[in-house]
Design an enzyme around this catalytic site. Structure first.
Site, PDB file in Angstrom:
ATOM      1  N   ASP A   1       0.917  -1.247   0.144  1.00 22.14           N
ATOM      2  CA  ASP A   1       0.144   0.086  -0.078  1.00 22.14           C
ATOM      3  C   ASP A   1       0.989   1.198  -0.028  1.00 22.14           C
ATOM      4  OD1 ASP A   1      -2.363   1.439   0.223  1.00 22.14           O
ATOM      5  OD2 ASP A   1      -1.882   1.816   2.426  1.00 22.14           O
TER       6      ASP A   1
ATOM      7  N   ASP B   1      -0.045   4.964   0.884  1.00 23.32           N
ATOM      8  CA  ASP B   1      -0.149   5.965   2.002  1.00 23.32           C
ATOM      9  C   ASP B   1      -0.303   5.120   3.309  1.00 23.32           C
ATOM     10  OD1 ASP B   1      -0.778   8.100   0.169  1.00 23.32           O
ATOM     11  OD2 ASP B   1      -2.767   7.257  -0.123  1.00 23.32           O
TER      12      ASP B   1
ATOM     13  N   ARG C   1     -11.925   6.813  -2.936  1.00 22.11           N
ATOM     14  CA  ARG C   1     -12.420   8.156  -2.520  1.00 22.11           C
ATOM     15  C   ARG C   1     -13.966   8.089  -2.428  1.00 22.11           C
ATOM     16  NH1 ARG C   1     -10.912  12.516  -6.605  1.00 22.11           N
ATOM     17  NH2 ARG C   1      -8.623  11.713  -5.648  1.00 22.11           N
TER      18      ARG C   1
ATOM     19  N   SER D   1      -5.532   5.392  -4.261  1.00 23.89           N
ATOM     20  CA  SER D   1      -5.306   6.760  -4.329  1.00 23.89           C
ATOM     21  C   SER D   1      -4.981   7.000  -5.638  1.00 23.89           C
ATOM     22  CB  SER D   1      -3.953   6.952  -3.865  1.00 23.89           C
ATOM     23  OG  SER D   1      -3.610   8.251  -4.201  1.00 23.89           O
TER      24      SER D   1
ATOM     25  N   ASN E   1      -3.753   9.635  -6.892  1.00 24.85           N
ATOM     26  CA  ASN E   1      -2.347  10.471  -6.973  1.00 24.85           C
ATOM     27  C   ASN E   1      -1.116   9.657  -6.911  1.00 24.85           C
ATOM     28  OD1 ASN E   1      -3.735  12.942  -6.596  1.00 24.85           O
ATOM     29  ND2 ASN E   1      -4.372  12.316  -4.740  1.00 24.85           N
TER      30      ASN E   1
ATOM     31  N   ASP F   1      -1.567  -0.584   6.212  1.00 20.83           N
ATOM     32  CA  ASP F   1      -1.837   0.024   7.520  1.00 20.83           C
ATOM     33  C   ASP F   1      -3.295   0.156   7.907  1.00 20.83           C
ATOM     34  OD1 ASP F   1      -1.935   3.536   7.210  1.00 20.83           O
ATOM     35  OD2 ASP F   1      -1.966   2.053   5.405  1.00 20.83           O
TER      36      ASP F   1
END
Length: 266
Positions: free
Chosen positions: A25, A27, A78, A153, A155, A211
């Protein structure tokens, strides 16, 4: 790679025998951008709740950057994160569409507002890289394991580029891929299964590093050989990661290398 060699390599990385690939992952595992995401979500949701409550006469508690982020948003796409959080407050609004402007009272409108908030904070603070994770990725690559980033994400590529770690990974599966391939978001295992496929390995021979509670759930649901939970927040989070499917929990990926080195010295 033979079975014996695979076992030796796996042991040196703190993984189950036979591991041939690692799925990380982004982030909270590779970069500290989870903190920026949490701040952006709080700003976005608090702005929405303030306006919504004024219009409807409700009195909602502000977005909790700890509990609400962990339980409803972290690791999800999101739009799924927005739906999950709003459902927890019994708030129903239209989905809208990708053309909705930031601030529109719709799922996509809130999503666009969050994106603006995140990019503003990212420009201000930049993506901090967890050095222990980078060392672990280098060790995994040196051992001949494939490495991929799997994240909800959108991004991802920008963050990897700005952080200077794009070349460490053989493949990426990000929010754009989730949408384009019609993959279910975490806690469904679809994105991690796509990551394993991109590396050309079966899930049983891949390790997931997460996480988020939804992320370790995805690793468990996909029957991956190892599901590493990364506890960056302390408190009860480590226990929650185990309850949701992590087979091992560490505070930093360097601990896996440290444990292996300690065994070698005995």
């Amino acid at each position: 790679m033979g079975d014996d060699d695979g076992s030796d390599v796996s042991a040196g990385l703190g993984l189950a025998p036979g591991a041939r690939g690692c799925l990380f992952d982004l982030d909270g595992v590779l970069t500290a951008t989870a903190k920026i995401h949490a701040q952006a979500w709080k700003k976005t949701f608090d702005t929405f709740l303030n306006a919504y409550d004024k219009r409807t006469g409700r009195t909602d508690q502000p977005f909790d950057q700890g509990a609400d982020y962990e339980n409803y948003v972290d690791g999800r796409t999101r739009e799924d994160g927005i739906r999950s959080f709003l459902a927890s407050r019994d708030i129903k609004i239209p989905d809208g569409g990708p053309e909705d402007a930031p601030g529109t009272e719709s799922v996509y409108g809130i999503g666009e507002a969050k994106q603006w908030a995140f990019m503003s904070l990212l420009e201000e603070h930049g993506p901090q890289v967890y050095e222990g994770s980078v060392r672990y990725v280098h060790a995994a690559r040196a051992a001949g394991l494939g490495c991929a980033v799997v994240t909800s994400s959108t991004n991802c590529k920008d963050i990897l580029r700005v952080a200077g770690i794009t070349d460490l990974f053989d493949a990426t599966v990000d929010g754009h891929d989730v949408s384009a391939q019609h993959l279910r978001g975490k806690p469904a295992p679809d994105s991690y299964l796509a990551g394993a496929k991109a590396l050309g390995i079966e899930p049983a021979y891949a390790a997931v590093f997460e996480d988020a509670l939804s992320g370790v759930e995805a690793g468990h649901a996909g029957a991956f050989g190892t599901v590493v939970g990364v506890d960056r927040v302390g408190g009860d989070h480590a226990e929650h990661l185990k309850q949701h499917g992590a087979t091992v929990v560490v505070k930093d990926l360097s601990e896996l290398l440290g444990a292996a080195n300690a065994e070698e010295k005995r």
